[in-house]
Structure formats: structure tokens, C-alpha cells
Scaffold this motif. Structure first.
Motif, mmCIF file in Angstrom:
data_model
loop_
_atom_site.group_PDB
_atom_site.id
_atom_site.type_symbol
_atom_site.label_atom_id
_atom_site.label_comp_id
_atom_site.label_asym_id
_atom_site.label_seq_id
_atom_site.Cartn_x
_atom_site.Cartn_y
_atom_site.Cartn_z
ATOM 1 N N ILE A 103 -12.853 -7.914 5.747
ATOM 2 C CA ILE A 103 -11.458 -7.872 5.333
ATOM 3 C C ILE A 103 -10.596 -7.147 6.362
ATOM 4 O O ILE A 103 -10.996 -6.113 6.897
ATOM 5 N N ILE A 116 -12.869 -14.854 -0.112
ATOM 6 C CA ILE A 116 -12.563 -13.815 0.875
ATOM 7 C C ILE A 116 -13.794 -12.955 1.078
ATOM 8 O O ILE A 116 -14.394 -12.483 0.116
ATOM 9 N N PHE A 127 -3.190 -7.874 3.933
ATOM 10 C CA PHE A 127 -2.827 -7.562 2.546
ATOM 11 C C PHE A 127 -1.646 -6.611 2.450
ATOM 12 O O PHE A 127 -1.342 -6.095 1.386
ATOM 13 N N SER A 137 -6.472 1.441 -4.494
ATOM 14 C CA SER A 137 -7.840 1.053 -4.132
ATOM 15 C C SER A 137 -8.569 0.367 -5.291
ATOM 16 O O SER A 137 -9.351 -0.543 -5.081
ATOM 17 N N VAL A 175 -0.286 -1.533 -5.006
ATOM 18 C CA VAL A 175 -1.702 -1.907 -5.102
ATOM 19 C C VAL A 175 -2.508 -0.719 -4.572
ATOM 20 O O VAL A 175 -2.333 -0.316 -3.428
ATOM 21 N N PHE A 199 -15.487 -9.709 1.765
ATOM 22 C CA PHE A 199 -15.133 -8.293 1.695
ATOM 23 C C PHE A 199 -15.595 -7.519 2.934
ATOM 24 O O PHE A 199 -15.042 -6.488 3.279
ATOM 25 N N ASP A 200 -16.613 -8.005 3.571
ATOM 26 C CA ASP A 200 -17.154 -7.254 4.702
ATOM 27 C C ASP A 200 -16.289 -7.387 5.955
ATOM 28 O O ASP A 200 -16.389 -6.569 6.858
ATOM 29 N N PHE A 233 -7.245 -3.162 -5.818
ATOM 30 C CA PHE A 233 -7.386 -4.034 -4.664
ATOM 31 C C PHE A 233 -8.309 -5.223 -4.940
ATOM 32 O O PHE A 233 -8.003 -6.359 -4.604
ATOM 33 N N ILE A 243 -7.129 -5.316 6.574
ATOM 34 C CA ILE A 243 -6.110 -4.781 5.662
ATOM 35 C C ILE A 243 -4.712 -5.262 6.037
ATOM 36 O O ILE A 243 -3.833 -5.378 5.189
ATOM 37 N N ILE A 256 0.841 -1.203 0.000
ATOM 38 C CA ILE A 256 0.000 0.000 0.000
ATOM 39 C C ILE A 256 0.874 1.250 0.000
ATOM 40 O O ILE A 256 0.720 2.137 -0.829
#
Lengths: 77, 275
Positions: free
Chosen positions: A60, A55, A65, A37, A35, A57-58, A40, A62, A30
């Protein structure tokens, strides 16, 4: 076997940045803007394909990653 | 100039950069002079996240929307809401008799006029400046400048809804619908909600907020949002699609049903008929 998956993720990132030839496991993806937004979601799908997981998304995190090392630990360990 | 005016300079700088490309999506010969003093610095400050190509793609999308809608509908009244450093009145081809209203706050309008006058810029149609505070009631100022709500209108709201709350964005659409004769159109852009919540956007969004121009409103259901507020989507695109910068967008266009994707919506709409 476990390293093949993370190699796919590394190849995907390098494929987006033709000026780079290597990517160390501890590079912050980041901070370095490797990578962003909009990319992503493509990273997430690349990991899903390589790891054979889905995965959420709700939920996640960070932190998972942040670098290739954290991605490997979270999804390929 | 206030914070939002620096945003206008940033847009102008992005348009100036685009104009120098061999494959430029448009050429804005005035943008470089309108970008001072901070526009180019802000390009660096807000780098990444596809913003530069998005600004260019959006500019062209709205240029095309204006051309198509005016040709197809015969509308002769165009309102650029929060026009900023927009120079469309000076660089596009306009059908005979088109009135273009540029609404923004008085300081910005005065500064823009000063710079365009210095460049010897001549509007290519009947251009009317409307000084108004968009956070208050601004329709009376527009009407005082000659706007006629009984004639169909094309509204352009470029890079505007991001800075509003959900309620303000909905209120804007309803206000425009209420001042729109049948056959009126709207072209604008909306952010995706996922984009505003993505941890990978946080650094950029924090920078905008620190600069006094936070991005607030976004939706991942643009059709529903428009329908609920008096408009019907006629054309919805995302950057990278045909007619929306295909070949110039450095990301994959995600299928609509893909969860978690960060969306940027480019929209043409028409006033919904009363049902």
C-alpha cells in the motif's frame, strides 16, 4: 460512470462523520482525522467494493489514500 | 515522574472521563485526582484512533476477567503488573482473603499513595505495594511482599506489552509462567502487528515515540504467541464484540480472516500444563 465509485467512498466517509455534509476532493483525510488507523481497513474495503479491485496491503502507498482526488486517480481512473 | 508515568496519568484521565458517562462501563471515583498533572492534556494529544473507547473497554474487560476468574477458580492471589494509576483494589468487590499486589516503580507508587491517602481512599482487600524496576529482576521484590509462587495466581498486565520488544514480551510471559502454580491465569491486552505498521497509524505512533513511550510489540497471531510462551488462550476478544464493549466501539469488528485489519486483542489465558 467513473464518478459513481468515488461517490461511494465519499458517502462512506461522510457516513462516519454525521457532522459533515460535504467533502471536497482535496481534503487530506489523514491530517483531518476523517480516516484513522482503525477505520483505514474499512476505507480500503469500501474502495475495493466500489472499484472492483483487490488492494494489496503489503504494498500500500499511503499517498494514494491521502484525499478523494488521489483515491479517484489511483483506483477509479 | 518518567514518561511511562505520564502514560499512567493518561489512562487515569481516560477512566475519569468514562466514569462521568451515563452509560459508563465502570466508575473509577479516584481517577480524576490520579490523572494530574498531564492526563487530560494527553487525551487531546493522543486523540483519535479509537484509543479512548479502547482504554474504557479494556478496563471493563479486565474488571470482568478478575471477577470471573476469582469466582470460578478460587484464586486468592492477584498481581497487577505495572499497575500505574489502577484503583481496582479500591473499587472492585473482592472475595474474602484476596491479596492484590500492585507492582510498579517506586516513584509512581509513592505518588499514587500520597494522592489516594489525601482522598481518604481505603482498599477493599489486602492490598500490597511492590516497588520494583520491571526492566530488571522483579520477582524477588514480589515474593518479599508475600507473593507465594506455590499458590495459583491471577496476573493482570494492562497496557504493558506494547512498550516491550518482541523478546521482552515473550520473556515476560515465560517469567509469569515460571512463577505460576498450576491453575494460574493471566488477563491482558496485546496490539496487532498490522496496527503498528499501518501508514495511517504513523502520526500517532510518531507522537508516542517522541514522548519517550514508543509502542513496539504487537502480533496478529496471539494464540500462537501465548502457546509459544507457556500460556493457553481461554478467551480472545476484540473491542466491539459481546463482552468487550459491544455498542461502544466506533468501528466495524473485522472478521478474523480479513487481511489488513488493525487488531487490538483482549485476552484471558491459563497456564499451559506441561506436555
Amino acid at each position: 460512470m467513473s464518478s459513481a465509485g468515488i461517490d461511494k467512498v465519499r458517502d462512506w466517509i461522510l457516513g462516519r462523520h454525521p457532522d459533515r455534509t460535504e467533502l471536497a476532493a482535496d481534503v487530506d483525510l489523514i491530517e483531518s482525522r476523517l480516516v484513522d488507523s482503525l477505520a483505514f481497513v474499512e476505507l480500503v474495503y469500501t474502495i475495493e467494493d466500489a472499484a472492483g479491485v483487490e488492494i494489496d496491503f503489503d504494498t500500500i502507498d499511503i499517498e494514494d489514500f491521502q484525499t478523494l482526488a488521489t483515491i479517484e486517480k489511483a483506483f477509479f481512473a | 515522574m518518567d514518561a511511562v508515568s505520564y502514560t499512567a496519568q493518561w489512562m487515569a484521565a481516560a477512566r475519569a472521563q468514562e466514569s462521568t458517562r451515563d452509560d459508563a462501563l465502570f466508575v473509577d471515583p479516584f481517577a480524576e485526582d490520579l490523572a494530574a498533572p498531564r492526563g487530560f492534556e494527553l487525551i487531546d494529544r493522543y486523540a483519535g484512533g479509537g484509543l479512548l473507547p479502547f482504554i474504557s473497554i479494556r478496563t471493563r474487560f479486565l474488571d470482568d476477567a478478575i471477577r470471573d476468574v476469582l469466582a470460578e477458580s478460587g484464586i486468592q492471589q492477584v498481581v497487577l503488573i505495572a499497575a500505574g494509576m489502577d484503583t481496582r483494589a479500591f473499587r472492585l468487590d473482592w472475595p474474602e482473603g484476596t491479596e492484590v499486589y500492585e507492582v510498579d516503580h517506586a516513584l509512581l507508587i509513592a505518588e499514587k499513595r500520597r494522592r489516594l491517602d489525601a482522598l481518604g481512599a481505603e482498599p477493599r482487600t489486602d492490598r500490597r505495594e511492590v516497588s520494583a524496576d520491571l526492566t530488571k529482576e522483579w520477582m524477588p521484590a514480589l515474593e518479599a511482599a508475600g507473593f507465594d509462587r506455590d499458590r495459583p495466581t491471577l496476573w493482570i498486565a494492562e497496557a504493558l506489552t506494547f512498550f516491550l520488544t518482541d523478546e521482552q514480551a515473550a520473556g515476560l510471559l515465560r517469567l509469569l509462567a515460571s512463577a505460576s502454580a498450576p491453575g494460574s491465569h493471566l488477563a491482558f491486552d496485546i496490539l496487532g502487528r498490522t496496527l503498528l505498521r499501518s501508514p495511517f497509524s504513523k502520526r500517532f505512533l510518531d507522537t508516542l515515540a517522541a514522548d519517550g513511550t514508543p509502542w513496539i510489540f504487537g502480533t496478529d497471531e496471539p494464540e500462537e504467541f501465548l502457546t509459544a510462551n507457556g500460556w493457553k488462550v481461554t478467551d480472545l476478544r476484540e473491542p466491539g464484540q459481546p463482552g468487550a464493549g459491544e455498542g461502544r466501539w466506533p468501528y466495524d469488528v473485522q472478521p478474523r480472516d480479513r487481511r489488513g485489519a488493525n487488531r487490538l486483542w483482549l485476552i484471558r489465558a491459563e497456564r499451559a500444563t506441561a506436555s
